[in-house]
Design a protein around this motif. Structure first.
Motif, PDB file in Angstrom:
ATOM      1  N   HIS A  73       1.617 -74.771  43.405  1.00  0.00           N
ATOM      2  CA  HIS A  73       0.376 -75.573  43.445  1.00  0.00           C
ATOM      3  C   HIS A  73      -0.026 -76.367  42.267  1.00  0.00           C
ATOM      4  O   HIS A  73      -0.330 -77.465  42.332  1.00  0.00           O
ATOM      5  CB  HIS A  73      -0.687 -74.702  43.767  1.00  0.00           C
ATOM      6  CG  HIS A  73      -0.924 -74.062  45.010  1.00  0.00           C
ATOM      7  ND1 HIS A  73      -1.228 -74.988  46.372  1.00  0.00           N
ATOM      8  CD2 HIS A  73      -0.574 -72.826  45.503  1.00  0.00           C
ATOM      9  CE1 HIS A  73      -1.113 -74.403  47.310  1.00  0.00           C
ATOM     10  NE2 HIS A  73      -0.756 -73.076  47.257  1.00  0.00           N
ATOM     11  N   GLU A  74       0.050 -75.842  41.019  1.00  0.00           N
ATOM     12  CA  GLU A  74      -0.158 -76.331  39.828  1.00  0.00           C
ATOM     13  C   GLU A  74       0.550 -77.850  39.630  1.00  0.00           C
ATOM     14  O   GLU A  74       0.174 -78.812  39.412  1.00  0.00           O
ATOM     15  CB  GLU A  74      -0.332 -75.551  38.411  1.00  0.00           C
ATOM     16  CG  GLU A  74      -1.192 -74.627  38.427  1.00  0.00           C
ATOM     17  CD  GLU A  74      -0.700 -73.482  37.544  1.00  0.00           C
ATOM     18  OE1 GLU A  74      -0.025 -73.601  36.660  1.00  0.00           O
ATOM     19  OE2 GLU A  74      -1.440 -72.498  37.465  1.00  0.00           O
ATOM     20  N   ARG A  75       1.792 -77.611  39.985  1.00  0.00           N
ATOM     21  CA  ARG A  75       2.903 -78.588  39.641  1.00  0.00           C
ATOM     22  C   ARG A  75       2.326 -79.710  40.648  1.00  0.00           C
ATOM     23  O   ARG A  75       2.493 -81.131  40.286  1.00  0.00           O
ATOM     24  CB  ARG A  75       4.364 -78.279  40.128  1.00  0.00           C
ATOM     25  CG  ARG A  75       4.736 -77.509  38.700  1.00  0.00           C
ATOM     26  CD  ARG A  75       6.362 -76.936  38.898  1.00  0.00           C
ATOM     27  NE  ARG A  75       6.735 -76.213  37.769  1.00  0.00           N
ATOM     28  CZ  ARG A  75       7.432 -75.146  37.974  1.00  0.00           C
ATOM     29  NH1 ARG A  75       8.061 -74.758  39.320  1.00  0.00           N
ATOM     30  NH2 ARG A  75       7.710 -74.358  36.955  1.00  0.00           N
ATOM     31  N   MET A  76       2.281 -79.612  41.896  1.00  0.00           N
ATOM     32  CA  MET A  76       1.713 -80.437  42.676  1.00  0.00           C
ATOM     33  C   MET A  76       0.620 -81.323  42.561  1.00  0.00           C
ATOM     34  O   MET A  76       0.477 -82.464  42.617  1.00  0.00           O
ATOM     35  CB  MET A  76       1.900 -80.030  44.348  1.00  0.00           C
ATOM     36  CG  MET A  76       1.599 -80.985  45.520  1.00  0.00           C
ATOM     37  SD  MET A  76       1.993 -80.149  46.853  1.00  0.00           S
ATOM     38  CE  MET A  76       3.935 -80.298  47.019  1.00  0.00           C
ATOM     39  N   LEU A  77      -0.473 -80.494  42.187  1.00  0.00           N
ATOM     40  CA  LEU A  77      -1.594 -81.074  41.804  1.00  0.00           C
ATOM     41  C   LEU A  77      -1.635 -81.911  40.550  1.00  0.00           C
ATOM     42  O   LEU A  77      -2.239 -83.013  40.522  1.00  0.00           O
ATOM     43  CB  LEU A  77      -2.904 -80.036  41.501  1.00  0.00           C
ATOM     44  CG  LEU A  77      -3.346 -79.315  42.917  1.00  0.00           C
ATOM     45  CD1 LEU A  77      -3.940 -78.028  42.486  1.00  0.00           C
ATOM     46  CD2 LEU A  77      -3.994 -80.265  43.745  1.00  0.00           C
ATOM     47  N   GLU A  78      -0.848 -81.448  39.678  1.00  0.00           N
ATOM     48  CA  GLU A  78      -0.698 -82.395  38.258  1.00  0.00           C
ATOM     49  C   GLU A  78       0.226 -83.460  38.765  1.00  0.00           C
ATOM     50  O   GLU A  78       0.010 -84.545  38.202  1.00  0.00           O
ATOM     51  CB  GLU A  78       0.030 -81.475  37.457  1.00  0.00           C
ATOM     52  CG  GLU A  78      -0.920 -80.352  36.788  1.00  0.00           C
ATOM     53  CD  GLU A  78      -0.280 -79.335  35.845  1.00  0.00           C
ATOM     54  OE1 GLU A  78       1.025 -79.442  35.942  1.00  0.00           O
ATOM     55  OE2 GLU A  78      -0.993 -78.562  35.357  1.00  0.00           O
ATOM     56  N   ARG A  79       1.177 -83.795  39.765  1.00  0.00           N
ATOM     57  CA  ARG A  79       1.654 -84.686  40.064  1.00  0.00           C
ATOM     58  C   ARG A  79       0.896 -85.641  40.533  1.00  0.00           C
ATOM     59  O   ARG A  79       1.280 -86.980  40.505  1.00  0.00           O
ATOM     60  CB  ARG A  79       2.924 -84.567  41.122  1.00  0.00           C
ATOM     61  CG  ARG A  79       4.167 -83.955  40.481  1.00  0.00           C
ATOM     62  CD  ARG A  79       5.302 -83.705  41.578  1.00  0.00           C
ATOM     63  NE  ARG A  79       5.379 -84.449  42.814  1.00  0.00           N
ATOM     64  CZ  ARG A  79       5.659 -83.946  44.067  1.00  0.00           C
ATOM     65  NH1 ARG A  79       6.126 -82.694  44.174  1.00  0.00           N
ATOM     66  NH2 ARG A  79       5.688 -84.807  45.120  1.00  0.00           N
ATOM     67  N   LEU A  80      -0.219 -85.268  41.138  1.00  0.00           N
ATOM     68  CA  LEU A  80      -1.270 -86.237  42.074  1.00  0.00           C
ATOM     69  C   LEU A  80      -2.233 -86.577  40.820  1.00  0.00           C
ATOM     70  O   LEU A  80      -3.277 -87.263  41.211  1.00  0.00           O
ATOM     71  CB  LEU A  80      -1.711 -85.310  43.176  1.00  0.00           C
ATOM     72  CG  LEU A  80      -0.890 -85.240  44.135  1.00  0.00           C
ATOM     73  CD1 LEU A  80      -1.571 -84.439  45.362  1.00  0.00           C
ATOM     74  CD2 LEU A  80      -0.289 -86.667  44.900  1.00  0.00           C
ATOM     75  N   GLY A  81      -2.175 -86.070  39.784  1.00  0.00           N
ATOM     76  CA  GLY A  81      -2.978 -86.624  38.630  1.00  0.00           C
ATOM     77  C   GLY A  81      -4.320 -85.578  38.292  1.00  0.00           C
ATOM     78  O   GLY A  81      -5.161 -85.932  37.449  1.00  0.00           O
TER      79      GLY A  81
END
Length: 189
Positions: free
Chosen positions: A15-23
């Motif tokens: 989840h962290e990686r996906m959210l960080e990819r989205l800024g």
């Protein structure tokens, strides 16, 4: 935008990686001060083992703080075990965790680990979405007209929205499709 991701057990890193990819900026929630010392715009309750997560929320003195954030309207994305944590009732089990989502869920509804599967299904407003189910629950019964059905698979409710809460029986964080996380971030904006 700062998103608190429950990181006591389970699939939080994805989840962290996906959210960080989205800024978005993420903060791992491992103890009460992680909640009280940060202004959180949203929460993620990841998949994992709901009984263990519920126990750790209490032992680490995070339970009341997380419940208060949800009740005051902080947007929350809950997947798999997270759905169970939010549910007001668990079928065949008298225990309740946060109880902020007026539904009854059935735990391990598709069987054990070997019953895990990937399928495609329609997701309201997004169209077809690949869904990964791992020892997944489903919503057995809605207890409010305000619970919005977002997705069904084989006649079972696998995604709902209630006010500030999106609860999914599947794991969107393990795929490449970011649309559900984008929907969650739009709730915050």
């Amino acid at each position: 935008m700062k998103i608190g991701v429950l990181a006591v057990q389970g699939a939080f890193i994805e989840h962290e990686r996906m959210l960080e990819r989205l800024g978005a900026q993420t903060v791992e929630l491992r103890k009460k001060s992680d909640i009280t010392e940060n202004v959180l715009d949203g929460l993620v309750l990841p998949g994992g083992e709901s009984t263990v997560q519920g126990k750790l929320l209490r032992e680490l003195d995070m339970f009341d703080s997380i419940k208060a954030l949800i009740e005051k309207g902080t947007p929350v994305l809950a997947t798999c075990a997270g759905m169970i944590l939010l549910a007001r009732h668990i079928s065949g089990d008298s225990s309740v965790h946060l109880g902020t989502l007026p539904v009854t869920v059935k735990r391990n509804a598709y069987g054990r680990q070997l019953g895990s599967f990937v399928t495609k299904g329609d997701f309201k407003g997004l169209g077809e979405f690949e869904m990964t189910f791992i020892r997944a629950p489903y919503v057995e019964k809605s207890e409010s007209d305000e619970v919005e059905l977002l997705s069904e698979v084989a006649g079972k409710t696998v995604a709902v929205r209630y006010k500030n809460q999106i609860a999914l029986a599947f794991h969107p964080e393990v795929g490449e499709d970011t649309r559900i996380h984008e929907l969650f971030l739009k709730m915050i904006k």
